[in-house]
Write a protein that holds these residues in place. Structure first.
Motif, PDB file in Angstrom:
ATOM      1  N   SER A 112     -11.139   3.385  -5.836  1.00  0.00           N
ATOM      2  CA  SER A 112     -10.358   2.519  -5.295  1.00  0.00           C
ATOM      3  C   SER A 112      -9.968   1.272  -6.347  1.00  0.00           C
ATOM      4  CB  SER A 112     -11.377   1.345  -4.145  1.00  0.00           C
ATOM      5  OG  SER A 112     -11.819   2.875  -2.745  1.00  0.00           O
ATOM      6  N   ASP A 182      -8.130   1.752   1.184  1.00  0.00           N
ATOM      7  CA  ASP A 182      -6.919   1.703   0.053  1.00  0.00           C
ATOM      8  C   ASP A 182      -5.764   2.507   0.367  1.00  0.00           C
ATOM      9  OD1 ASP A 182      -5.109   0.568  -1.864  1.00  0.00           O
ATOM     10  OD2 ASP A 182      -6.309   0.794  -3.573  1.00  0.00           O
ATOM     11  N   ASN A 330      -5.141  -4.152  -4.051  1.00  0.00           N
ATOM     12  CA  ASN A 330      -5.815  -3.869  -2.991  1.00  0.00           C
ATOM     13  C   ASN A 330      -6.786  -5.630  -3.348  1.00  0.00           C
ATOM     14  OD1 ASN A 330      -8.189  -2.897  -4.546  1.00  0.00           O
ATOM     15  ND2 ASN A 330      -7.710  -0.155  -4.389  1.00  0.00           N
TER      16      ASN A 330
END
Length: 445
Positions: A112, A182, A330
């Protein structure tokens, strides 16, 4: 026998790269983009004599494909993709297509956050000793690199969307930097589906391959506890000692592979911060597996300065530091950014919300942020989440205005941090465009 027909949906970096490789490999190629194609990509398509269209899909030209490469930006739920699947046409990603045409050693890096820094650092560690190309979700597309035919090794940054379209792709070394929610808008707001997508990176690996991962990440641990993988597991951890993999001992990174130990002092890392220590551990593990000299690794870790748009120090004006973290698309990435702030912070945040949950940021915002500047078309969620915590919240309509407001609010020894925690597509082309506009606005103050 007529050539196989390759249809490419989307004419961005991956689409155009696949078109070049497809033509080189003897396919009849057709490129179709539902939107407008950038002029630079049109030129490449023209120079290569490729057939293309923009501003819509001509179904008759698409549905007679033998194989379709779908660009990562196009969701699986797109109508044209449904029609292709109903017809039984194979729909794959550029990573899958290109991997069939190379026998090179592949290092695949996903996660992520941290994947761009880890991929860039890994490439930097390898490039002095090996013939290596860097691509995928960063720089050139994998397909274009393969078409050039120059590399015996590849470092690929891979997004979950690219991994969704693989069938046989298997990196020799896979890295999973971490997991946090995300792109949930693409996964039916189901975090488990997003996690499964990331773990596709290891699904075709064998016992001769390696899987390097964050041993402190609870979501990774839970998935590994309930799923078998064939690759050899090499965790990295800041919290505990590990038998195989990387950990911290006496302020050194201690790396153990096949009963051989290697050490590297943390104090000398060019990139500071706990998340960067983890990125360094992952990259060092890859470099060690690929037999890069210890001295080379050490020199490179000391000199590596990070990537553009990731906690990038732009300028100091009136003793206020301006930091560009536009790559924080994110909440988890913004968590790292706020966590590393050491002075009162004016935080520029906002953009396209992908189902963000801001609760994990509340303690950090409470402790470090003196004012919030909203940068987005829809800022309701940000106002609801932080309205009661910060004394000052301002909504702005664009980057220039946001930077001017920050300049007025910030006092000596403050930091102005652009860390949006959101995608950029409401006001900008992409996070790079957002970061560059931020830097230009600061230079024009």
């Amino acid at each position: 026998m007529k050539n196989k027909r390759l249809v490419i949906l989307g004419a961005g970096e991956s689409g155009v790269g696949t078109a070049i490789l497809g033509k080189q490999k003897g396919y009849e190629v057709f490129v179709s983009d539902f939107g407008k194609i950038k002029e630079a990509y049109k030129e490449v398509l023209r120079d290569n004599g490729l057939d293309w269209e923009e501003g819509g899909h001509t179904e008759t030209k698409i549905l007679d494909a033998d194989v379709v490469m779908k660009s990562p930006g196009i969701p699986d739920t797109a109508a044209i993709v449904d029609q292709l699947r109903a017809k039984g046409v194979q729909v794959i990603s550029e990573i899958e297509f290109a991997s069939k045409y190379t026998n090179a050693t592949i290092v695949g890096i996903t996660g992520s956050n941290g994947k761009t820094t880890t991929a860039s650092l890994t490439y930097a560690l390898l490039k002095d000793g090996l013939n290596v190309g860097l691509g995928g979700n960063i720089g050139k597309s994998f397909a274009e690199l393969v078409s050039e035919g120059n590399y015996k090794n590849y470092v690929l940054e891979l997004s979950s969307f690219q991994l969704d379209g693989i069938e046989t792709f298997a990196p020799h070394i896979a890295v999973l930097t971490n997991l946090s929610p995300d792109h949930l808008d693409r996964y039916e707001y189901d975090y488990k589906k997003y996690i499964a997508s990331k773990f596709r990176i290891t699904m075709n690996q064998t016992e001769d391959d390696y899987f390097i991962y964050d041993g402190d990440d609870p979501d990774i641990k839970n998935w590994l506890d309930s799923h078998e993988i064939k690759a050899k597991k090499l965790p990295f951890s800041l919290q505990r000692e590990v038998q195989e993999g990387a950990c911290i001992k006496d302020n050194n990174i201690l790396l153990t592979i096949d009963n051989t130990q290697h050490t590297m002092p943390i104090a000398q890392l060019g990139l500071q911060g706990q998340h960067n220590t983890k990125n360094a551990m992952a990259a060092t593990t890859v470099a060690t597996l690929l037999k890069i000299r210890k001295a080379t690794i050490r020199e490179c870790l000391e000199s590596f300065q990070g990537v553009e748009h990731r906690l990038e120090k732009v300028l100091k004006i009136n003793n206020v530091m301006y930091i560009n973290d536009s790559k924080a698309t994110n909440v988890n990435a913004t968590f790292y950014a706020l966590d590393s702030m050491e002075t009162p912070t004016v935080w520029i945040v906002g953009g396209v919300d992908k189902g963000n949950d801001y609760t994990q940021l509340l303690p950090l915002v409470n402790e470090k942020v003196k004012a919030i500047i909203c940068l987005g078309v829809d800022n309701e969620k940000i106002k609801q989440s932080f309205g009661n915590i910060v004394d000052l919240m301002v909504e702005t309509a664009g980057m220039e205005e946001a930077v001017k407001v920050a300049y007025k609010i910030a006092e000596r020894n403050d930091t102005v941090l652009l860390s949006p925690a959101c995608a950029s597509f409401d006001l900008f082309e992409n996070y790079e465009d957002r970061g560059r506009q931020f830097k230009n606005a600061i230079r024009n103050l």
